[in-house]
Design a protein around this motif. Sequence first.
Motif, mmCIF file in Angstrom:
data_model
loop_
_atom_site.group_PDB
_atom_site.id
_atom_site.type_symbol
_atom_site.label_atom_id
_atom_site.label_comp_id
_atom_site.label_asym_id
_atom_site.label_seq_id
_atom_site.Cartn_x
_atom_site.Cartn_y
_atom_site.Cartn_z
ATOM 1 N N GLY A 203 -23.450 49.645 15.899
ATOM 2 C CA GLY A 203 -23.979 48.778 16.936
ATOM 3 C C GLY A 203 -24.195 47.390 16.401
ATOM 4 N N ALA A 204 -24.912 46.607 17.181
ATOM 5 C CA ALA A 204 -24.980 45.195 16.874
ATOM 6 C C ALA A 204 -25.935 44.882 15.718
ATOM 7 N N LYS A 209 -32.297 49.001 15.102
ATOM 8 C CA LYS A 209 -32.093 50.383 14.669
ATOM 9 C C LYS A 209 -32.945 50.758 13.459
ATOM 10 N N GLY A 228 -21.827 45.923 13.657
ATOM 11 C CA GLY A 228 -22.354 44.622 13.267
ATOM 12 C C GLY A 228 -23.438 44.734 12.200
ATOM 13 N N TYR A 231 -22.940 44.248 8.158
ATOM 14 C CA TYR A 231 -22.807 42.979 7.418
ATOM 15 C C TYR A 231 -24.126 42.547 6.790
ATOM 16 N N GLY A 300 -16.446 39.735 10.884
ATOM 17 C CA GLY A 300 -16.041 41.141 10.941
ATOM 18 C C GLY A 300 -16.279 41.695 12.335
ATOM 19 N N GLY A 328 -17.497 48.945 15.983
ATOM 20 C CA GLY A 328 -17.014 47.578 16.109
ATOM 21 C C GLY A 328 -17.163 47.120 17.543
ATOM 22 N N VAL A 329 -16.554 45.989 17.844
ATOM 23 C CA VAL A 329 -16.636 45.445 19.202
ATOM 24 C C VAL A 329 -15.616 46.202 20.068
ATOM 25 N N GLU A 331 -15.455 46.835 23.056
ATOM 26 C CA GLU A 331 -15.129 46.276 24.369
ATOM 27 C C GLU A 331 -13.780 45.552 24.319
ATOM 28 N N GLY A 358 -26.887 53.720 24.790
ATOM 29 C CA GLY A 358 -26.150 53.389 26.008
ATOM 30 C C GLY A 358 -24.725 52.952 25.745
ATOM 31 N N ASP A 359 -24.538 52.040 24.788
ATOM 32 C CA ASP A 359 -23.192 51.524 24.524
ATOM 33 C C ASP A 359 -22.317 52.565 23.848
ATOM 34 N N SER A 360 -22.900 53.380 22.990
ATOM 35 C CA SER A 360 -22.133 54.432 22.333
ATOM 36 C C SER A 360 -21.616 55.431 23.370
HETATM 37 P P1 ADP Z 1 -26.151 51.521 21.514
HETATM 38 O O1 ADP Z 1 -26.354 50.958 22.911
HETATM 39 O O2 ADP Z 1 -25.170 52.639 21.495
HETATM 40 O O3 ADP Z 1 -27.456 51.863 20.856
HETATM 41 P P2 ADP Z 1 -26.014 48.883 20.374
HETATM 42 O O4 ADP Z 1 -26.574 48.316 21.618
HETATM 43 O O5 ADP Z 1 -26.844 48.856 19.164
HETATM 44 O O6 ADP Z 1 -25.477 50.374 20.628
HETATM 45 O O7 ADP Z 1 -24.696 48.092 19.962
HETATM 46 C C1 ADP Z 1 -23.563 48.008 20.800
HETATM 47 C C2 ADP Z 1 -22.903 46.672 20.676
HETATM 48 O O8 ADP Z 1 -22.655 46.357 19.321
HETATM 49 C C3 ADP Z 1 -21.576 46.637 21.383
HETATM 50 O O9 ADP Z 1 -21.662 45.749 22.476
HETATM 51 C C4 ADP Z 1 -20.622 46.143 20.319
HETATM 52 O O10 ADP Z 1 -19.682 45.189 20.800
HETATM 53 C C5 ADP Z 1 -21.535 45.504 19.310
HETATM 54 N N1 ADP Z 1 -20.918 45.425 17.982
HETATM 55 C C6 ADP Z 1 -20.433 46.417 17.225
HETATM 56 N N2 ADP Z 1 -19.871 45.950 16.097
HETATM 57 C C7 ADP Z 1 -19.994 44.612 16.136
HETATM 58 C C8 ADP Z 1 -19.596 43.538 15.265
HETATM 59 N N3 ADP Z 1 -18.954 43.790 14.139
HETATM 60 N N4 ADP Z 1 -19.901 42.290 15.642
HETATM 61 C C9 ADP Z 1 -20.560 42.043 16.792
HETATM 62 N N5 ADP Z 1 -20.960 42.990 17.657
HETATM 63 C C10 ADP Z 1 -20.677 44.262 17.338
#
Ligand code: ADP
Length: 401
Positions: A203-204, A209, A228, A231, A300, A328-329, A331, A358-360
């Motif tokens: 995730g981001a 987290k 994200g 990094y 990245g 990763g991104v 979307e 939610g995004d996963s």
């Molecule tokens: P979840 O809702 O499953 O808990 P998050 O809300 O933490 O997940 O993260 C989801 C978001 O993280 C997605 O919109 C995705 O595009 C973004 N994301 C993942 N990897 C990267 C990255 N390397 N750089 C920027 N955004 C990222």
Amino acid sequence: MNYNKKTVTDIDVKGKKVLLRCDFNVPMAKDGSGKITDDKRIRAALPTIQYLLEQGAAVIACSHMGKPKGEWKPELSLAPVAQRLSELLGQEVIMAKDIIGEDAKAKAAALQPGQIMLLENLRYDKGETKNDPAFAKALADLAGADGVYVSDAFGTVHRAHASTAGVAAYLPAVSGFLIQKELEIIGGALANPKRPLVAILGGAKVSSKIGVINNLLEIADTIIIGGGMSYTFSAAAGGKVGTSLLEADWEEYANEMVKKAADKGVKLLLPVDTVCAKEFAADAESMVVPAGQIPDDMMGLDIGPETVKLYCDAVADAGTVIWNGPMGVFEFPRFAKGTEAVAEALSKTDAITIIGGGDSAAAVQQLGYADKMTHISTGGGASLEFMEGKELPGVAALLDK
Ligand code: ADP
Ligand code: MG
């Protein structure tokens, strides 16, 4: 926290009025037409509703929709939900004009076994999110003296609201089938996992987290970090992350987590390569570089192919996999490969596979692996707090088994 809670099959509801908290917070068309654009949440509520009606209960369903913040916003009325629910059930759903007002009271009083009614949007009343005892009692009173409260809105159990927690002070409280499944599978994986337990976290942001990483480090055998947040771990270890998402304030925390993993003998896997690009765009040109060697003007956006191999190997012989946060991104199709590869690897294991966040959940659905997972949580924020090991007020309020 005790996850062993009474459910609808543990109590007698025949001839009783049941106040049923659902999650009917469905997406609506933006044009004000009152059209529901995705009725998944209404469908998900059907098993509990049908069971209660078959048992001879009279069901008073309730839910919130959106954030009206105590204002009577007509575009957030649950009337379209009543109509859709009625089509799906094949029977009338009586729509109340209010929540705890004269109309709802009269309709609830007249409700017969086998009938169902729906109250208006709970958040039209400020008492809902404030967990006002008077509002909670008024909701409970709709079900009468021998009423029962059934909670089936997992998406809101992390909130102590009147309809999710407060009402349990006035009525015997049990879970519906949706919450029961969440408690059994996620609760089971946290309390007594089939090992090895592998947690995949992405995730981001690290900052969103922290609780999850910290708690899963206590439980898991292997932790995999992607997305994200990786990094910040990389920068903390002295790597170059270019313009990648970075939370400098959390570098120290990242290092602490690496140390905690080592101390506990938990295997912590970090990316070994990265797909990066000059801009955050769907059509950005990309290249693969070793982790920690991202050029200054690049970011990245996905895990690289060597990392994919490493991570897929790590889940191959898992007993349980908990996944929260895309790699990763996803979307952007060009940067969805890491997330897709992990989803595919999960679809092939015999492990219990649990998707939270939610995004996963959206990623797994979008990529077409939803029906291959053991469980995709229906609550984004709630599943996160569950994985953080926090007490969920809407679960704590239910009767123990
Ligand atoms: P979840 O809702 O499953 O808990 P998050 O809300 O933490 O997940 O993260 C989801 C978001 O993280 C997605 O919109 C995705 O595009 C973004 N994301 C993942 N990897 C990267 C990255 N390397 N750089 C920027 N955004 C990222
Ligand atoms: Mg999210």
